[in-house]
Design a protein around this motif. Structure first.
Motif, PDB file in Angstrom:
ATOM      1  N   SER A 164      -8.075  10.916  17.741  1.00 23.09           N
ATOM      2  CA  SER A 164      -7.974  10.863  16.622  1.00 23.09           C
ATOM      3  C   SER A 164      -9.055  10.511  15.635  1.00 23.09           C
ATOM      4  N   ALA A 165      -9.441   9.176  15.857  1.00 19.76           N
ATOM      5  CA  ALA A 165     -10.753   8.986  14.638  1.00 19.76           C
ATOM      6  C   ALA A 165     -11.902   9.253  14.986  1.00 19.76           C
ATOM      7  N   ARG A 166     -12.110   9.129  16.397  1.00 24.70           N
ATOM      8  CA  ARG A 166     -13.452   9.809  17.181  1.00 24.70           C
ATOM      9  C   ARG A 166     -13.966  10.699  16.683  1.00 24.70           C
ATOM     10  N   MET A 167     -12.370  11.774  16.608  1.00 23.81           N
ATOM     11  CA  MET A 167     -12.765  12.957  16.170  1.00 23.81           C
ATOM     12  C   MET A 167     -13.459  13.361  15.601  1.00 23.81           C
ATOM     13  N   PHE A 168     -12.534  12.508  13.952  1.00 25.04           N
ATOM     14  CA  PHE A 168     -12.773  12.647  13.067  1.00 25.04           C
ATOM     15  C   PHE A 168     -14.305  12.405  12.836  1.00 25.04           C
ATOM     16  N   ARG A 169     -14.750  10.903  13.335  1.00 28.09           N
ATOM     17  CA  ARG A 169     -15.946  10.636  12.898  1.00 28.09           C
ATOM     18  C   ARG A 169     -17.302  11.721  13.109  1.00 28.09           C
ATOM     19  N   GLN A 170     -16.664  11.985  14.820  1.00 20.94           N
ATOM     20  CA  GLN A 170     -18.745  12.255  15.368  1.00 20.94           C
ATOM     21  C   GLN A 170     -17.924  14.200  15.587  1.00 20.94           C
ATOM     22  N   GLU A 171     -16.665  14.436  16.349  1.00 25.60           N
ATOM     23  CA  GLU A 171     -16.975  16.058  16.407  1.00 25.60           C
ATOM     24  C   GLU A 171     -17.490  16.606  15.201  1.00 25.60           C
ATOM     25  N   TYR A 172     -16.446  16.558  14.452  1.00 29.70           N
ATOM     26  CA  TYR A 172     -15.695  16.888  13.523  1.00 29.70           C
ATOM     27  C   TYR A 172     -17.070  17.375  12.537  1.00 29.70           C
ATOM     28  N   PRO A 173     -18.458  15.956  12.432  1.00 29.13           N
ATOM     29  CA  PRO A 173     -19.294  16.057  11.313  1.00 29.13           C
ATOM     30  C   PRO A 173     -20.037  16.868  12.076  1.00 29.13           C
ATOM     31  N   ALA A 174     -20.071  17.335  13.625  1.00 22.64           N
ATOM     32  CA  ALA A 174     -20.924  17.933  14.412  1.00 22.64           C
ATOM     33  C   ALA A 174     -21.186  19.302  14.691  1.00 22.64           C
ATOM     34  N   TRP A 175     -19.647  20.048  13.935  1.00 19.29           N
ATOM     35  CA  TRP A 175     -19.047  21.431  14.221  1.00 19.29           C
ATOM     36  C   TRP A 175     -19.736  21.738  12.494  1.00 19.29           C
ATOM     37  N   VAL A 190       1.150  -0.660   0.103  1.00 19.28           N
ATOM     38  CA  VAL A 190      -0.078  -0.184   0.152  1.00 19.28           C
ATOM     39  C   VAL A 190       0.799   1.056   0.227  1.00 19.28           C
ATOM     40  N   SER A 191       0.753   1.749  -1.424  1.00 15.13           N
ATOM     41  CA  SER A 191       1.332   3.043  -1.406  1.00 15.13           C
ATOM     42  C   SER A 191       0.654   4.232  -0.729  1.00 15.13           C
ATOM     43  N   TYR A 192       0.985   5.300   0.370  1.00 13.20           N
ATOM     44  CA  TYR A 192       0.259   6.173   1.338  1.00 13.20           C
ATOM     45  C   TYR A 192       1.274   7.335   1.263  1.00 13.20           C
ATOM     46  N   LEU A 193       0.012   8.500   1.744  1.00 14.58           N
ATOM     47  CA  LEU A 193       0.661  10.191   2.075  1.00 14.58           C
ATOM     48  C   LEU A 193       1.087  10.103   3.227  1.00 14.58           C
ATOM     49  N   MET A 194       1.734  10.682   4.031  1.00 14.75           N
ATOM     50  CA  MET A 194       1.976  11.052   5.143  1.00 14.75           C
ATOM     51  C   MET A 194       2.030  12.736   4.843  1.00 14.75           C
ATOM     52  N   PHE A 195       1.792  13.501   6.204  1.00 16.90           N
ATOM     53  CA  PHE A 195       2.142  14.886   6.315  1.00 16.90           C
ATOM     54  C   PHE A 195       3.667  15.133   7.320  1.00 16.90           C
ATOM     55  N   GLU A 196       4.105  15.819   6.076  1.00 17.74           N
ATOM     56  CA  GLU A 196       5.917  15.954   6.883  1.00 17.74           C
ATOM     57  C   GLU A 196       5.463  16.610   7.980  1.00 17.74           C
ATOM     58  N   GLU A 197       4.794  17.739   8.399  1.00 15.98           N
ATOM     59  CA  GLU A 197       4.710  18.164  10.047  1.00 15.98           C
ATOM     60  C   GLU A 197       2.706  17.852  10.355  1.00 15.98           C
ATOM     61  N   GLU A 198       2.860  16.931  11.294  1.00 19.19           N
ATOM     62  CA  GLU A 198       0.789  16.764  11.317  1.00 19.19           C
ATOM     63  C   GLU A 198       0.586  17.536  11.763  1.00 19.19           C
ATOM     64  N   PRO A 199      -0.686  18.371  11.211  1.00 18.86           N
ATOM     65  CA  PRO A 199      -1.143  19.343  11.897  1.00 18.86           C
ATOM     66  C   PRO A 199      -2.366  18.672  12.917  1.00 18.86           C
ATOM     67  N   ALA A 200      -2.357  19.458  13.918  1.00 17.31           N
ATOM     68  CA  ALA A 200      -3.487  18.733  15.257  1.00 17.31           C
ATOM     69  C   ALA A 200      -4.727  18.635  15.070  1.00 17.31           C
ATOM     70  N   ASP A 201      -5.102  17.547  16.018  1.00 15.42           N
ATOM     71  CA  ASP A 201      -7.187  17.557  15.320  1.00 15.42           C
ATOM     72  C   ASP A 201      -7.854  17.760  16.301  1.00 15.42           C
ATOM     73  N   GLY A 202      -6.913  18.395  17.885  1.00 10.77           N
ATOM     74  CA  GLY A 202      -8.056  19.337  18.519  1.00 10.77           C
ATOM     75  C   GLY A 202      -8.061  18.170  19.699  1.00 10.77           C
ATOM     76  N   ASN A 203      -7.785  16.887  20.022  1.00 10.17           N
ATOM     77  CA  ASN A 203      -8.809  16.081  20.566  1.00 10.17           C
ATOM     78  C   ASN A 203      -7.911  16.072  21.984  1.00 10.17           C
ATOM     79  N   GLU A 204      -7.048  16.140  22.259  1.00 13.75           N
ATOM     80  CA  GLU A 204      -6.666  16.961  23.420  1.00 13.75           C
ATOM     81  C   GLU A 204      -6.994  17.969  23.931  1.00 13.75           C
ATOM     82  N   LEU A 205      -6.971  18.920  23.017  1.00 14.06           N
ATOM     83  CA  LEU A 205      -7.484  20.254  23.767  1.00 14.06           C
ATOM     84  C   LEU A 205      -8.884  20.264  23.508  1.00 14.06           C
ATOM     85  N   PHE A 206      -9.604  19.022  23.132  1.00 13.86           N
ATOM     86  CA  PHE A 206     -11.257  18.901  23.372  1.00 13.86           C
ATOM     87  C   PHE A 206     -11.385  18.683  24.512  1.00 13.86           C
TER      88      PHE A 206
END
Ligand code: SF4
Ligand code: SF4
Length: 367
Positions: free
Chosen positions: A212-223, A161-177
């Motif tokens: 992070s997955a929880r943020m992407f699937r549940q909180e992000y759509p709610a916002w 599987v070839s894949y992409l990665m961020f050189e410097e990954e952005p924070a997703d906000g889960n800990e701050l939340f």
């Protein structure tokens, strides 16, 4: 100000003790202040005019937001709703204890870091076409636990599987939340991260950290933040690679049975409990379940608690490790970088291992 939902929950929980036996923090400290009931009672008294916030600020952060209380509530109340809102009020009122406000400051800085969302592609041998899979590690955690992220990357490469990665990954906000609840700062962090993921052009994002997955699937759509990529957890993705025959696992020689520590976000929030067990079965391990497993898993303490209250997190992790020792497990496997580091900070006999490192060591590629 607390929301109507928070106030309804406070009124329900303030004289109810029915979930106290499930709180992983209260179980190890034995402190009344660590029960959902006490937190509700304090907030109720404050709403009625007592000035208590400064006194209970620390107690309000002595909770890993694991949701065990909510998941067992017969009446459907969710104490994490009012706990997050109380934290928001404490932080915005400048009442958080120093060690907690320092951690909040660190996460605010990470969330405000200028977007460095450059993407690089990791080409796997024999893979055709351009990569359409983004591997999202959860940057802060992977710094502490590079072994889990590195092992998962190697599994992807072995599977072609070839894949992409961020050189410097952005924070997703889960800990701050978890630290300051639903605030403009958290949403700003989420917007930056969603824009970076959408800008990568990936069709699916494979997420290592269940929080992070929880943020992407549940909180992000709610916002109102929609990701253009399908969100897949690393556990489900690895189980599918094994199921499809893209990789095969050799039988593991183990000393004694293994047990699986279900990360709260994965099991309780995302309802994913079987993929990890499929991976363990593919390695031929004898699996012995702890009493609190799958959706009724017991939290290890979590990285947010560990970041500001390390001694309490250590006690909570030791409480979880005692569960594994009680059933005679030789090893505890887990599938979350945070759980891995927190469990290792506790004490117990069973060795704590990362499921992806363990799998990667046993993988052979298909013909
Ligand atoms: S969450 Fe449910 S069981 Fe727990 S204290 Fe509140 S009302 Fe009682
Ligand atoms: S969310 Fe978890 S740690 Fe917090 S009060 Fe509920 S059971 Fe206890």
């Amino acid at each position: 100000m607390l929301s109507g939902k928070a106030m309804d929950t406070i009124r329900a929980c303030r004289f109810c003790w029915m979930c106290r036996h499930l709180c992983p923090v209260g179980l190890v400290t034995g402190r009344e202040a660590n029960t959902p009931r006490a937190k509700a009672l304090l907030l109720d008294m404050e709403q009625k005019g007592r000035e208590l916030m400064g006194e209970y600020a620390e107690d309000m952060f002595q909770c890993c937001l694991c949701g065990a209380c909510a998941s067992s509530c017969e009446t459907g109340y969710e104490p994490p709703v009012f706990i997050r809102e109380a934290r928001r009020n404490i932080a915005s009122g400048g009442l958080a204890p120093r060690e907690i406000s320092d951690v909040i400051g660190d996460h605010l800085k990470a969330g405000d870091a200028p977007g460095a969302a450059a993407v690089r592609e990791v080409r796997s041998a024999g893979a055709a076409g351009t990569a359409d899979t983004l591997f999202f590690r959860g940057a802060r955690l992977s710094e502490k636990n590079r072994e889990m992220a590195d092992a998962f990357g190697e599994i992807l490469e072995k599977a072609g599987v070839s894949y992409l990665m961020f050189e410097e990954e952005p924070a997703d906000g889960n800990e701050l939340f978890d630290l300051i609840g639903e605030t403009a700062e958290v949403k700003r962090t989420a917007v930056r991260c969603a824009e970076a993921i959408n800008g990568s052009g990936a069709e699916r994002v494979v997420v290592l950290n269940p929080s992070s997955a929880r943020m992407f699937r549940q909180e992000y759509p709610a916002w109102g933040l929609e990701l253009s990529a399908e969100v897949v957890t690393a556990t489900v993705f690895a189980a599918e690679l094994l199921k499809s025959g893209k990789v095969k696992a050799e039988r593991a020689d183990m000393e004694g049975p293994v047990t699986f520590h279900d990360p709260c976000r994965l099991a309780r929030d995302l309802d994913e409990t079987e993929a990890a067990r499929d991976i363990i079965a593919a390695m031929g391990c004898e699996l012995r379940e702890m009493i609190q497993s799958r959706k009724i898993t017991k939290c290890c303490g979590g990285t947010v608690l560990a970041s500001h209250s390390p001694r309490l997190a250590e006690q909570t992790a030791s409480g979880r490790r005692a569960d594994a020792d009680r059933i005679g497990a030789g090893s505890i496997l887990t599938a979350c970088p945070g759980c891995l580091s927190v469990l290792r900070g506790g004490s117990g006999t069973a060795e704590v291992k990362d499921i992806f490192v363990f799998l990667n060591e046993r993988i052979r590629c298909s013909e």
